[in-house]
Structure formats: C-alpha cells, structure tokens
Enzyme design. Structure first.
Site, PDB file in Angstrom:
ATOM      1  CG  ASP A  88     -52.289 -25.074-134.210  1.00 41.12           C
ATOM      2  OD1 ASP A  88     -51.093 -24.846-133.953  1.00 41.12           O
ATOM      3  OD2 ASP A  88     -52.654 -25.620-135.262  1.00 41.12           O
ATOM      4  CG  ASP A  90     -49.086 -27.859-132.464  1.00 44.87           C
ATOM      5  OD1 ASP A  90     -50.120 -28.433-132.825  1.00 44.87           O
ATOM      6  OD2 ASP A  90     -48.650 -26.817-133.010  1.00 44.87           O
ATOM      7  CG  ASP A 170     -41.173 -28.764-139.755  1.00 47.19           C
ATOM      8  OD1 ASP A 170     -40.923 -28.317-138.620  1.00 47.19           O
ATOM      9  OD2 ASP A 170     -42.246 -28.510-140.351  1.00 47.19           O
TER      10      ASP A 170
HETATM   11  P1  ATP Z   1     -48.872 -23.422-137.523  1.00 51.01           P
HETATM   12  O1  ATP Z   1     -49.664 -24.146-136.454  1.00 51.01           O
HETATM   13  O2  ATP Z   1     -48.789 -21.958-137.317  1.00 51.01           O
HETATM   14  O3  ATP Z   1     -49.282 -23.812-138.877  1.00 51.01           O
HETATM   15  P2  ATP Z   1     -46.753 -25.113-136.598  1.00 51.01           P
HETATM   16  O4  ATP Z   1     -45.264 -25.020-136.721  1.00 51.01           O
HETATM   17  O5  ATP Z   1     -47.288 -25.172-135.209  1.00 51.01           O
HETATM   18  O6  ATP Z   1     -47.340 -23.901-137.402  1.00 51.01           O
HETATM   19  P3  ATP Z   1     -48.142 -27.567-137.026  1.00 51.01           P
HETATM   20  O7  ATP Z   1     -48.596 -28.153-138.301  1.00 51.01           O
HETATM   21  O8  ATP Z   1     -49.146 -27.141-136.029  1.00 51.01           O
HETATM   22  O9  ATP Z   1     -47.209 -26.352-137.418  1.00 51.01           O
HETATM   23  O10 ATP Z   1     -47.144 -28.613-136.376  1.00 51.01           O
HETATM   24  C1  ATP Z   1     -46.621 -28.477-135.053  1.00 51.01           C
HETATM   25  C2  ATP Z   1     -45.164 -28.858-135.045  1.00 51.01           C
HETATM   26  O11 ATP Z   1     -45.010 -30.226-135.437  1.00 51.01           O
HETATM   27  C3  ATP Z   1     -44.260 -28.084-135.987  1.00 51.01           C
HETATM   28  O12 ATP Z   1     -43.830 -26.865-135.456  1.00 51.01           O
HETATM   29  C4  ATP Z   1     -43.119 -29.038-136.200  1.00 51.01           C
HETATM   30  O13 ATP Z   1     -42.239 -29.020-135.107  1.00 51.01           O
HETATM   31  C5  ATP Z   1     -43.826 -30.387-136.204  1.00 51.01           C
HETATM   32  N1  ATP Z   1     -44.203 -30.785-137.576  1.00 51.01           N
HETATM   33  C6  ATP Z   1     -45.386 -30.568-138.178  1.00 51.01           C
HETATM   34  N2  ATP Z   1     -45.402 -31.083-139.422  1.00 51.01           N
HETATM   35  C7  ATP Z   1     -44.198 -31.647-139.607  1.00 51.01           C
HETATM   36  C8  ATP Z   1     -43.595 -32.355-140.673  1.00 51.01           C
HETATM   37  N3  ATP Z   1     -44.239 -32.574-141.804  1.00 51.01           N
HETATM   38  N4  ATP Z   1     -42.319 -32.808-140.500  1.00 51.01           N
HETATM   39  C9  ATP Z   1     -41.666 -32.617-139.338  1.00 51.01           C
HETATM   40  N5  ATP Z   1     -42.175 -31.942-138.306  1.00 51.01           N
HETATM   41  C10 ATP Z   1     -43.418 -31.469-138.409  1.00 51.01           C
HETATM   42 MG    MG Z   2     -49.300 -25.449-134.720  1.00 49.66          MG
END
Ligand code: ATP
Ligand code: MG
Length: 475
Positions: A88, A90, A170
């Site tokens: 996705d 963000d 994170d």
């Molecule tokens: P994917 O979408 O492939 O699962 P992602 O890294 O994009 O991986 P998301 O859950 O979409 O994960 O979150 C987007 C971003 O928000 C992350 O890359 C991170 O920077 C931040 N993030 C998400 N969850 C947390 C958390 N629990 N603590 C701190 N930062 C977070």
């Molecule tokens: Mg994501």
C-alpha cells in the site's frame, strides 16, 4: 554517500551482509540523537513516479499544490527501493487531519488512538498521516496523548515536524521519505544503509519502543521474514522476554496482524521466526502445549502443511480463505479437547464432544486474535464436515460432494491424511477417486462400502407404519 540502488547491488549486498553484520552494524542501536537528515537526490535513487499508483500521486500532488509538505513514506519507499511492489502507499504531511479533510471530498478521518485520514478511491485506500511529535505531560492533560503505566501509548495525536515524525517511526528502513516537491528521498535514520545491508533496526531504545507499542515486535519479524533481512542484535534481544506484552493489545488488532504475518506469502518462514521469539505462542496460546523441540507433533505438521500451501497459493496469485488456515492450525488442539470432554463425560458421543470442544477452542482463540464471526462459522463448517466425510453410504456421498464447503473439507482431509496416514489417508484416497469417477463407477464405489450391504440391491421401502410412528413422535 552514493545511494544509487538497483536490484543487482542489493543481491550482491545480501551476500556481503552476513560478514558486515558480524563486523559492526548488527549490534549498534539507532539512538534518536543520531538522527541526521541525508538527502538522496533524484539522480541517486531508482524511485520513479511510475512506481507509485495514480491515486497515491493524486493525493501527494493535491497536498503539495495546496502548500503542504507531502511525502511518500514507509513501505512504499522501502519496497520500491528493493525492487518490490508495495502493498500500500502511505503518505505523511504537515497538514492536520481536518485540513486534509477539507482538501478531499473522499476523505474519512479514522482512529482514536492514532488519528489518520483515509482517502478512498473505490476499494483503494491511501492513508495520510500528519507528522507525529513528542509527548509532553501537558499533552496528556489535554487528552491528545496518553501512556499506560507499562509505557504503552494509548493515544498518539501530538503533531510535530517531519524530523520528529521520523523519530517516532518504528524501523530505520521505514523512516525514509520520498518528497513529491523535488523527488528526493529524505533519509533520517540511515535507513538506506540498513536496507542495503539487510538489517531491521528499531529507532531509539528497543525496550522503550516495544513497551510503547508491543506490536512492533511482530512487525520486526514480519519485515525480516518478508524482506529476507536480519533483525539486528539489540533490536532482537528484548523480544522473547517482552513478548507477553502482546496480551495487552486488543484482539481485533492482533487478528489483523496475524493475517499480515501468515497470509501474505511468507507464512511458513514467519511462523518459525515467531516461534523462536516466543511470539507465536502469544498469538495462539491454545497451540503452545503442542509445540515440541523436534517440531513434528501432528499439530506442528498441520501448521507447516497449511502454511506451505497458503504461501504457494498466494505466490501463484490464488485467493486464500483465512478460515481454512485457522481451522487447520486448531484441529489437533480441538480433537485433544474433544477427547478430554469424552473421557470426562462418557455420555457424550464423538459428534457432541467435537461440537463442545469447537466452542471452547474458538472462545479461547478469539480472546487473543478476534477471528470475525463469518470466519468462525466457516471454521466450524470445515470441522463438522470432517465428521461427515467418513459417512458415505446410500446417498450421503452424492449429497456431500455437492456441498458448498466440500472442496475445503476435502483439502483439509488431504492434509490430515498426510499427518495421520492409516484410515484417514484411505478415506482421502477414496474421495479423490470418487470425485473424478464417472457416475456408474461412483455407484460401485458406494456399493462396495461395507461390502455393499446398505446401498446394494433394490432399496427396501420404509413401512408406512414406521413413518407414521416417527411423525407422531416428532409432534
Ligand atoms: P506494509 O504496508 O508492507 O505492511 P509498512 O512499513 O508500509 O509495511 P504500514 O503498517 O503500512 O507498514 O505503516 C506505514 C509506516 O508507518 C511504517 O513504515 C512505519 O514508518 C510507520 N508505522 C506503522 N506502524 C508503526 C508502529 N506500530 N510504530 C511506529 N511506526 C509505525
Ligand atoms: Mg504500508
């Protein structure tokens, strides 16, 4: 520093990674004081606007044209740099949720704990988050941030600068920002180096960050398994001990996480890693007594089979139903519980004890991962059909094969056959043959059951007296 990433470089670096980890990188922590902006210009990286979805670009440009900062962040940047397709997109901005809402008619503000804007394009959702800032006591009083006695963030709606936002992300590889204004990447935590070296490293003090949000432990494992990376020593060290903190996380959030962990194409690797960190045990407490040192109890074999086939289906573009996975993972805890019930209540027959055990096992499981009701209904169907599959005489086999859930029940039986062998395997072989057989052969197969006694020869008519008697009893 040159940061011209391409896939060959990454493959080469994966080989070099192990050696480098041993040398230095793997043991350091990324202290928040160390954060320093490193701008990677458009010429130095491989992210092109073509890699972003039209909807993500629309949102970025609309924010930017309205005078706000707008960055693609997180998995979008990380995965494109690795040559993978992001799950996705963000977006992070300095516009507040209310300002975002004013810009987009198709915007919904969601989340209490972490207020976010969702921009909806049919089924596609672009998540837009306002930069998060630091927590201050003052904010707690104003109800915009809150922390539990254990250090868990209960609310995180303090807005701040992009630098502060980077600190609150994170992992270093998730704190890279693609700036739509000049197509550069703003890397605050040296994520680009960690990405090249295949290292998952938390930003800040690991224990504090896990206490703030224990789900970060699951995320560390998820990214390590998905991206084939190593969790650096200091980030990995506190996980096993802190894993019980997951019990404080709402079961609905853990259900969503469990799907991301096990139903996105790397389930088997992720499962083993979760087990090593004592995390799987928190998500599936009913399975804990079935986990062995050798890893080959029937329950463990079933987990392996279902995750292997789930990964295979996902990676060949097929759909998967999470109910099937949960049904398989919980089958042996279910049959063990049913046996216990039957031993305690000799009046219960096999069917009744399985039904009772289904309630108990599912009640326990939904307390840790809130499997929605529509899925628990399917799980029960698959389990119930296991009791019906051995009963094939008369018209039963013909009726059963037409059932909507027959295919799932048969696939399930096939896995059980592999684990149990013996009668279960014979039963599965029978159904395999029956499914493909032409009609006359199917009739023969049914007649041959029980030596053809019940289904062979002309059917005896039921006496009208018995019919009447039953009708009277029913009324
Ligand atoms: P994917 O979408 O492939 O699962 P992602 O890294 O994009 O991986 P998301 O859950 O979409 O994960 O979150 C987007 C971003 O928000 C992350 O890359 C991170 O920077 C931040 N993030 C998400 N969850 C947390 C958390 N629990 N603590 C701190 N930062 C977070
Ligand atoms: Mg994501």
């Amino acid at each position: 520093m040159t940061a011209h990433l391409n896939i060959e470089v990454i493959i080469f670096n994966q080989v070099a990674r192990f050696c480098r980890n041993l040398l230095k990188n793997n043991s350091d922590i990324c202290s928040t004081e160390d954060l320093k902006l490193n701008v990677i210009t458009r010429q130095e990286h491989n992210i092109s606007r073509k890699d972003l979805s039209d909807n993500a670009l629309k949102v970025l440009y609309r924010l930017s044209n309205a005078g706000y900062d707008a960055y693609l962040v997180g998995g979008g940047v990380r995965d494109i740099l690795l040559g993978q397709e992001p799950k996705d997109f963000d977006i992070a901005t300095n516009a507040t949720p209310e300002q975002i809402k004013k810009l987009f008619r198709n915007c919904r503000l969601i989340g209490r704990r972490f207020r976010l804007a969702h921009i909806l394009f049919g089924r596609d959702v672009i998540e837009v988050a306002t930069f998060r800032g630091h927590h201050k006591e003052d904010n707690e009083k104003k109800n915009i941030s809150a922390q539990s006695d254990e250090g868990m963030l209960l609310r995180d709606n303090v807005y701040g600068t992009v630098e502060e936002d980077a600190e609150r992300r994170d992992f270093t590889v998730n704190a890279m920002y693609y700036n739509i204004a000049d197509y550069s990447i703003h890397d605050y935590a040296n994520g680009i180096e960690d990405l090249k070296n295949g290292i998952i490293r938390l930003i800040g003090d690991p224990e504090t960050r896990y206490r703030e949000d224990p789900v970060r432990m699951l995320r560390a494992v998820r990214f390590a398994a998905k991206l084939d990376m190593t969790i650096c020593d200091k980030t990995a060290a506190p996980i096993a001990e802190l894993s019980p903190l997951l019990r404080d996380i709402p079961a609905a959030r853990l259900f969503e996480e469990s799907l991301k962990l096990l139903q996105t194409g790397n389930g088997l690797n992720t499962y083993w890693m979760l087990r090593d960190f004592n995390l799987f045990q928190q998500l599936f407490p009913v399975l804990t007594p079935f986990l062995t040192e050798e890893g080959n109890s029937p329950a463990e074999q079933m987990i392996e089979l279902v995750l292997r086939s789930t990964d295979k289906r996902i990676n060949s573009g097929k759909r998967v139903n999470p109910a099937f996975m949960f049904a398989a993972m919980l089958w042996y805890p279910l049959t063990a519980k049913a046996q216990e019930i039957q031993d305690d209540n000799p009046k219960f027959d096999h069917y009744e004890s399985i039904m009772e055990a289904s309630n108990l096992i599912l009640d326990t499981q939904v307390r840790s991962t809130a499997i929605p009701r529509r899925l628990t209904a399917t799980i029960r169907d698959i389990w119930q059909l296991q009791l019906r599959l051995p009963r094939r005489t008369g018209k039963r086999a013909f009726v059963l094969i037409e059932q909507q859930k027959f295919r799932a029940a048969y696939d399930f039986l096939e896995m059980r056959g592999k684990v149990e062998g013996g009668e279960t395997k014979d039963l599965c072989d029978w159904w395999t043959e029956f499914q493909d057989a032409p009609a006359p052969h199917r009739n023969n197969m049914v007649q041959n059951l029980n030596g053809g006694r019940r289904s062979g020869g002309p059917r005896k008519r039921r006496s009208p007296y018995r019919k009447k008697k039953r009708a009277n009893n029913d009324s």
